[in-house]
Motif scaffolding. Structure first.
Motif, PDB file in Angstrom:
ATOM      1  N   THR A  57      15.617  74.334  93.688  1.00 22.16           N
ATOM      2  CA  THR A  57      16.662  73.491  93.111  1.00 22.16           C
ATOM      3  C   THR A  57      17.557  72.898  94.193  1.00 22.16           C
ATOM      4  O   THR A  57      17.911  71.714  94.153  1.00 22.16           O
ATOM      5  CB  THR A  57      17.516  74.307  92.126  1.00 22.16           C
ATOM      6  N   MET A 103      13.528  84.277  91.287  1.00 19.32           N
ATOM      7  CA  MET A 103      14.848  83.676  91.135  1.00 19.32           C
ATOM      8  C   MET A 103      15.304  83.020  92.438  1.00 19.32           C
ATOM      9  O   MET A 103      15.859  81.913  92.435  1.00 19.32           O
ATOM     10  CB  MET A 103      15.862  84.737  90.692  1.00 19.32           C
ATOM     11  N   ASP A 129      13.246  79.880  92.891  1.00 20.69           N
ATOM     12  CA  ASP A 129      13.715  78.822  91.990  1.00 20.69           C
ATOM     13  C   ASP A 129      15.018  78.209  92.487  1.00 20.69           C
ATOM     14  O   ASP A 129      15.207  76.984  92.437  1.00 20.69           O
ATOM     15  CB  ASP A 129      13.920  79.387  90.579  1.00 20.69           C
ATOM     16  N   TYR A 130      15.926  79.053  92.954  1.00 17.72           N
ATOM     17  CA  TYR A 130      17.212  78.565  93.446  1.00 17.72           C
ATOM     18  C   TYR A 130      17.014  77.690  94.681  1.00 17.72           C
ATOM     19  O   TYR A 130      17.624  76.626  94.813  1.00 17.72           O
ATOM     20  CB  TYR A 130      18.129  79.745  93.762  1.00 17.72           C
ATOM     21  N   ARG A 131      16.141  78.145  95.584  1.00 20.88           N
ATOM     22  CA  ARG A 131      15.875  77.356  96.788  1.00 20.88           C
ATOM     23  C   ARG A 131      15.257  76.007  96.426  1.00 20.88           C
ATOM     24  O   ARG A 131      15.628  74.970  96.980  1.00 20.88           O
ATOM     25  CB  ARG A 131      14.937  78.122  97.729  1.00 20.88           C
TER      26      ARG A 131
END
Length: 321
Positions: A112, A105, A108-110
């Motif tokens: 994005t 997670m 994925d956030y990084r």
């Protein structure tokens, strides 16, 4: 010169220094026997295992100028909350299953965030110039069905004056006239006597914005504005005068100047979408040609080789190496 809130001479920082001294005295004996920790010039206030809360961090978090009892209470609350977060995090980290879900997670956030920042950079550097007035008007003419009024809009003026105001007879004449002379007299009269004076000859105003100021149902009168452009009503204290110079009914096409900002947003967003689509296509084609993409099933591999589009490659060059 403005004073930096985190400056060591501020009352807040002086107070925190005293607080820090008190807290440090309680741990100095233990700290002397422990392994030396490098704090980078900061002053520690409290430690939870290997994590520290520093005086400088608390000083930045507190409202500037707070002192005395309020400051002491805020410091205690901040420190307590920080400690609770640390011990909760440690407990959670110990109990949450190590299946890699959190790490995925975070990754994925990084990813994005990085892509979004890169897109913004490209848009700023490579986006086409601003939309021309001709483009805006052409889009409006070709897509009028998208711009339908949900309520009537009007141009004109509105004035509310006490019944006891002098010169009401002249006012009743001026507010109906569309002339510079009448407008000048109205403005001067309104400055001396009006409770409300609104001049909106040059921009459209939704009827709902005026209805709350006039003691009549303008929505019902909307179908009769052709015959009744001048509305005058009274109550026990005030006289309300409304002149309708232009109007467009609910369900009709929005006037261009009212729809213009909406058109700009629509076209700008369309441009961004198309621009980023081309960027992605260019990057895809460059990667295929360079052999950086490998498919492990023949159908896709064949399709990729057959459908490579030859883009200019210019869109994705900004900020890439």
């Amino acid at each position: 010169m403005k004073t930096n809130p985190s400056h060591t001479g501020t009352p807040k920082h002086q107070y925190l220094t005293k607080v820090a001294g008190g807290m440090l005295c309680a741990v100095l004996a233990m700290a002397a026997c422990q392994e030396k920790v490098e704090h980078g010039g900061k002053t520690p206030l409290v430690q939870v295992n290997d994590r520290f809360l520093y005086q400088e961090d608390v000083a930045q978090a507190l409202p500037y100028g707070v002192t005395g009892t309020d400051s002491a209470e805020l410091v205690r609350e901040f420190v307590r909350k920080w400690i609770e977060e640390q011990v909760l995090y440690e407990k959670a980290e110990h109990n949450v299953r190590g299946d890699g879900r959190i790490e995925r997670m975070v990754a994925d956030y990084r990813r994005t965030l990085v892509m979004n920042n890169y897109e913004q950079m490209l848009l700023q550097q490579k986006m086409p110039e601003e939309l021309s007035e001709e483009e805006l008007q052409r889009y409006y003419s070709e897509n009028k069905q998208l711009f339908v009024l949900e309520e009537p809009v009007v141009k004109g003026l509105f004035i509310k004056v006490p019944l006891a105001s002098p010169g009401l007879k002249d006012l009743r004449r001026w507010y109906k006239e569309n002339s510079e002379e009448a407008f000048e007299k109205l403005e001067a009269y309104a400055f001396r006597n009006a409770v409300i004076y609104e001049f909106f000859y040059e921009h459209w105003v939704p009827v709902s914005e005026i209805e709350g100021k006039v003691i009549v149902d303008l929505a019902e009168l909307g179908n009769d504005f052709d015959k009744n452009r001048n509305i005058e009503v009274k109550d026990e204290e005030y006289c309300y005068l409304l002149h309708i110079e232009e109007y467009v009914r609910k369900g009709e096409t929005k006037p261009y100047d009212l729809a213009r900002h909406e058109i700009i947003d629509l076209l700008a967003n369309n441009r961004k979408v198309e621009f980023m689509k081309r960027v992605k296509e260019d990057l895809y084609n460059q990667s295929v040609k360079a052999g950086r993409i490998k498919y492990y099933y023949n159908e896709t591999k064949q399709a990729a080789g057959d459908t490579v589009r030859h883009g200019s490659g210019s869109h994705a060059d900004a900020g890439t190496k």
